[in-house]
Design a protein around this motif. Sequence first.
Motif, PDB file in Angstrom:
ATOM      1  N   LEU A 160       0.852  -1.181   0.000  1.00 49.38           N
ATOM      2  CA  LEU A 160       0.000   0.000   0.000  1.00 49.38           C
ATOM      3  C   LEU A 160       0.890   1.233   0.000  1.00 49.38           C
ATOM      4  O   LEU A 160       1.772   1.372   0.844  1.00 49.38           O
ATOM      5  CB  LEU A 160      -0.909   0.016   1.229  1.00 49.38           C
ATOM      6  N   GLY A 161       0.669   2.105  -0.967  1.00 46.98           N
ATOM      7  CA  GLY A 161       1.475   3.311  -1.048  1.00 46.98           C
ATOM      8  C   GLY A 161       0.664   4.508  -1.496  1.00 46.98           C
ATOM      9  O   GLY A 161      -0.400   4.368  -2.119  1.00 46.98           O
ATOM     10  N   TRP A 162       1.164   5.688  -1.178  1.00 47.85           N
ATOM     11  CA  TRP A 162       0.517   6.929  -1.592  1.00 47.85           C
ATOM     12  C   TRP A 162       1.592   7.935  -1.989  1.00 47.85           C
ATOM     13  O   TRP A 162       2.481   8.246  -1.188  1.00 47.85           O
ATOM     14  CB  TRP A 162      -0.344   7.499  -0.473  1.00 47.85           C
ATOM     15  N   THR A 163       1.527   8.392  -3.226  1.00 44.42           N
ATOM     16  CA  THR A 163       2.441   9.418  -3.725  1.00 44.42           C
ATOM     17  C   THR A 163       1.644  10.681  -3.970  1.00 44.42           C
ATOM     18  O   THR A 163       0.751  10.688  -4.837  1.00 44.42           O
ATOM     19  CB  THR A 163       3.129   8.971  -5.027  1.00 44.42           C
ATOM     20  N   PRO A 164       1.905  11.761  -3.209  1.00 45.82           N
ATOM     21  CA  PRO A 164       1.126  12.988  -3.389  1.00 45.82           C
ATOM     22  C   PRO A 164       1.288  13.568  -4.795  1.00 45.82           C
ATOM     23  O   PRO A 164       2.329  13.387  -5.444  1.00 45.82           O
ATOM     24  CB  PRO A 164       1.723  13.939  -2.338  1.00 45.82           C
ATOM     25  N   GLY A 165       0.256  14.231  -5.263  1.00 49.33           N
ATOM     26  CA  GLY A 165       0.332  14.901  -6.552  1.00 49.33           C
ATOM     27  C   GLY A 165       1.178  16.164  -6.466  1.00 49.33           C
ATOM     28  O   GLY A 165       1.486  16.655  -5.375  1.00 49.33           O
ATOM     29  N   LYS A 166       1.559  16.681  -7.613  1.00 49.01           N
ATOM     30  CA  LYS A 166       2.371  17.901  -7.673  1.00 49.01           C
ATOM     31  C   LYS A 166       1.680  18.934  -8.558  1.00 49.01           C
ATOM     32  O   LYS A 166       1.126  18.599  -9.602  1.00 49.01           O
ATOM     33  CB  LYS A 166       3.763  17.584  -8.214  1.00 49.01           C
ATOM     34  N   LYS A 167       1.756  20.167  -8.133  1.00 47.54           N
ATOM     35  CA  LYS A 167       1.183  21.251  -8.904  1.00 47.54           C
ATOM     36  C   LYS A 167       2.297  22.201  -9.340  1.00 47.54           C
ATOM     37  O   LYS A 167       3.118  22.636  -8.531  1.00 47.54           O
ATOM     38  CB  LYS A 167       0.141  22.017  -8.088  1.00 47.54           C
ATOM     39  N   GLY A 168       2.341  22.512 -10.643  1.00 46.79           N
ATOM     40  CA  GLY A 168       3.343  23.425 -11.175  1.00 46.79           C
ATOM     41  C   GLY A 168       2.707  24.460 -12.070  1.00 46.79           C
ATOM     42  O   GLY A 168       1.492  24.456 -12.311  1.00 46.79           O
ATOM     43  N   TRP A 169       3.536  25.361 -12.581  1.00 43.70           N
ATOM     44  CA  TRP A 169       3.015  26.410 -13.450  1.00 43.70           C
ATOM     45  C   TRP A 169       2.440  25.846 -14.738  1.00 43.70           C
ATOM     46  O   TRP A 169       1.399  26.276 -15.216  1.00 43.70           O
ATOM     47  CB  TRP A 169       4.121  27.416 -13.788  1.00 43.70           C
ATOM     48  N   LEU A 170       3.135  24.885 -15.310  1.00 48.02           N
ATOM     49  CA  LEU A 170       2.724  24.375 -16.615  1.00 48.02           C
ATOM     50  C   LEU A 170       2.162  22.956 -16.559  1.00 48.02           C
ATOM     51  O   LEU A 170       1.515  22.532 -17.509  1.00 48.02           O
ATOM     52  CB  LEU A 170       3.922  24.396 -17.579  1.00 48.02           C
ATOM     53  N   ARG A 171       2.404  22.246 -15.473  1.00 45.74           N
ATOM     54  CA  ARG A 171       2.007  20.846 -15.444  1.00 45.74           C
ATOM     55  C   ARG A 171       1.727  20.410 -14.011  1.00 45.74           C
ATOM     56  O   ARG A 171       2.404  20.829 -13.081  1.00 45.74           O
ATOM     57  CB  ARG A 171       3.146  19.986 -16.030  1.00 45.74           C
ATOM     58  N   LYS A 172       0.713  19.612 -13.870  1.00 43.62           N
ATOM     59  CA  LYS A 172       0.444  19.041 -12.560  1.00 43.62           C
ATOM     60  C   LYS A 172       0.250  17.544 -12.706  1.00 43.62           C
ATOM     61  O   LYS A 172      -0.181  17.044 -13.756  1.00 43.62           O
ATOM     62  CB  LYS A 172      -0.791  19.670 -11.922  1.00 43.62           C
ATOM     63  N   THR A 173       0.591  16.818 -11.680  1.00 43.53           N
ATOM     64  CA  THR A 173       0.439  15.366 -11.690  1.00 43.53           C
ATOM     65  C   THR A 173      -0.536  14.963 -10.599  1.00 43.53           C
ATOM     66  O   THR A 173      -0.571  15.560  -9.516  1.00 43.53           O
ATOM     67  CB  THR A 173       1.781  14.656 -11.459  1.00 43.53           C
ATOM     68  N   ALA A 174      -1.328  13.935 -10.881  1.00 45.41           N
ATOM     69  CA  ALA A 174      -2.303  13.442  -9.916  1.00 45.41           C
ATOM     70  C   ALA A 174      -1.608  12.578  -8.867  1.00 45.41           C
ATOM     71  O   ALA A 174      -0.571  11.961  -9.136  1.00 45.41           O
ATOM     72  CB  ALA A 174      -3.378  12.629 -10.634  1.00 45.41           C
ATOM     73  N   PRO A 175      -2.130  12.520  -7.668  1.00 43.66           N
ATOM     74  CA  PRO A 175      -1.579  11.595  -6.670  1.00 43.66           C
ATOM     75  C   PRO A 175      -1.778  10.155  -7.135  1.00 43.66           C
ATOM     76  O   PRO A 175      -2.669   9.864  -7.949  1.00 43.66           O
ATOM     77  CB  PRO A 175      -2.386  11.902  -5.417  1.00 43.66           C
ATOM     78  N   VAL A 176      -0.948   9.267  -6.613  1.00 43.37           N
ATOM     79  CA  VAL A 176      -1.004   7.859  -7.021  1.00 43.37           C
ATOM     80  C   VAL A 176      -1.231   6.978  -5.792  1.00 43.37           C
ATOM     81  O   VAL A 176      -0.471   7.040  -4.819  1.00 43.37           O
ATOM     82  CB  VAL A 176       0.295   7.428  -7.733  1.00 43.37           C
ATOM     83  N   LEU A 177      -2.274   6.180  -5.841  1.00 42.22           N
ATOM     84  CA  LEU A 177      -2.548   5.163  -4.826  1.00 42.22           C
ATOM     85  C   LEU A 177      -2.034   3.836  -5.361  1.00 42.22           C
ATOM     86  O   LEU A 177      -2.448   3.394  -6.436  1.00 42.22           O
ATOM     87  CB  LEU A 177      -4.055   5.074  -4.551  1.00 42.22           C
ATOM     88  N   THR A 178      -1.118   3.198  -4.629  1.00 37.83           N
ATOM     89  CA  THR A 178      -0.522   1.929  -5.059  1.00 37.83           C
ATOM     90  C   THR A 178      -1.050   0.787  -4.209  1.00 37.83           C
ATOM     91  O   THR A 178      -1.055   0.866  -2.975  1.00 37.83           O
ATOM     92  CB  THR A 178       1.010   1.985  -4.951  1.00 37.83           C
ATOM     93  N   ILE A 179      -1.485  -0.277  -4.892  1.00 35.89           N
ATOM     94  CA  ILE A 179      -2.058  -1.455  -4.232  1.00 35.89           C
ATOM     95  C   ILE A 179      -1.466  -2.706  -4.874  1.00 35.89           C
ATOM     96  O   ILE A 179      -1.259  -2.749  -6.090  1.00 35.89           O
ATOM     97  CB  ILE A 179      -3.593  -1.478  -4.365  1.00 35.89           C
ATOM     98  N   GLY A 180      -1.205  -3.724  -4.083  1.00 34.78           N
ATOM     99  CA  GLY A 180      -0.701  -4.990  -4.602  1.00 34.78           C
ATOM    100  C   GLY A 180      -1.793  -5.776  -5.307  1.00 34.78           C
ATOM    101  O   GLY A 180      -2.969  -5.740  -4.929  1.00 34.78           O
ATOM    102  N   ALA A 181      -1.395  -6.521  -6.341  1.00 37.02           N
ATOM    103  CA  ALA A 181      -2.364  -7.278  -7.143  1.00 37.02           C
ATOM    104  C   ALA A 181      -3.094  -8.328  -6.316  1.00 37.02           C
ATOM    105  O   ALA A 181      -4.272  -8.616  -6.555  1.00 37.02           O
ATOM    106  CB  ALA A 181      -1.654  -7.941  -8.325  1.00 37.02           C
ATOM    107  N   LYS A 182      -2.432  -8.907  -5.311  1.00 40.46           N
ATOM    108  CA  LYS A 182      -3.050  -9.981  -4.540  1.00 40.46           C
ATOM    109  C   LYS A 182      -4.314  -9.522  -3.822  1.00 40.46           C
ATOM    110  O   LYS A 182      -5.283 -10.271  -3.695  1.00 40.46           O
ATOM    111  CB  LYS A 182      -2.052 -10.536  -3.518  1.00 40.46           C
TER     112      LYS A 182
END
Length: 353
Positions: free
Chosen positions: A234-256
């Motif tokens: 289980l993981g969580w990567t916060p999103g980033k906001k910039g002047w020209l580009r922003k990225t969404a946060p990522v929730l990571t889960i194992g396949a099992k």
Amino acid sequence: MTEEGQAPGWEAIDGALERLYGAQEPKHYGTLIPYAMGGSDPLDGISAYQAEEPVPHWHFVTYGFSELYQKESGDPEESGYGFELTFRLVRTQEEEEPPAWALNLLQNMGRYVFSSGNVFRAGDYMDANGPICLDSDTRLTALAFVRDPELPGIDTPNGRVEFLQMTGITQDELAAMQAWNTFGVLDAGAAHIPSYLTDLERHSLMEDKAVSDAVQDGLEREGSSTGFLFVDQLGWTPGKKGWLRKTAPVLTIGAKQADIIGKLLLGRIPKGRELTLAGAGHSVVFKRGEQALHMEDSQEVTIVLDDRSAREMAQNLVPQARRFDAPFKDGLTVEIVKTEITDQDGSVIRTIG
């Protein structure tokens, strides 16, 4: 054992078993070196009785989760962890000694409780991540916990002790218990597992249409009773906001565990119930709301879902490595990563996803 009066907890357990088995002398397996003095086995002993009903089986009972000798804990109501484990294993008429793997399994339960501090309660379940009997081809790869049907709880000089019985279950039975509830699944399949017996050769209860229909009906009617799930990956990567580009946060889960998380979302969010996923370094709480959004702080991440977004996310949570964008206005990416199942030596024996 010890001298008379020096092990009141032990004597109370013996008394409960004598009421059930009379003068039968059990096979008893004691621990030579106490765990506190460096021994490898945390339980002081395990007794195995020969029972005949509903079919011949070994009835194992542990000594060591409760306070067998003097009172040491500060809780006057419960003795030690408040329980002892039992285990009923189908026995052939030719068997004169109980199998060693069952004794090892019970000691492993002791190692888990003593090292983690986590206790078992009726209705709990545990994934063994492999056959409960190592090197066998049994389909029983998990355990469920219920009250022993013939051993009611007892009051001892050191506090109350309940007798919790372990029963071996399959992976799809485990998933059904997580999606609905333990007692519902076991009650639906009671004809196949009388007295919650463990039979290494049995098939899954879910292969019986009447059982699978009862589970589906119960899930739709009652939702899921599982509000907390420990997630290995289980993981969580916060999103980033910039002047020209922003990225969404990522929730990571194992396949099992992706599939069961999807089922739990469907079994809880539409019923207005929360679901908490707990990982080694992250905690994610799903709640029901009017629109899909997420909030985060230093302690945990909260993901709010309406019924539509819960269904859509659940449909995408499959045991396959992939990424998908969840239906969030401010963006959320879910990444499902491969899960590697390892044996006791750390060697990968199976990859999911």
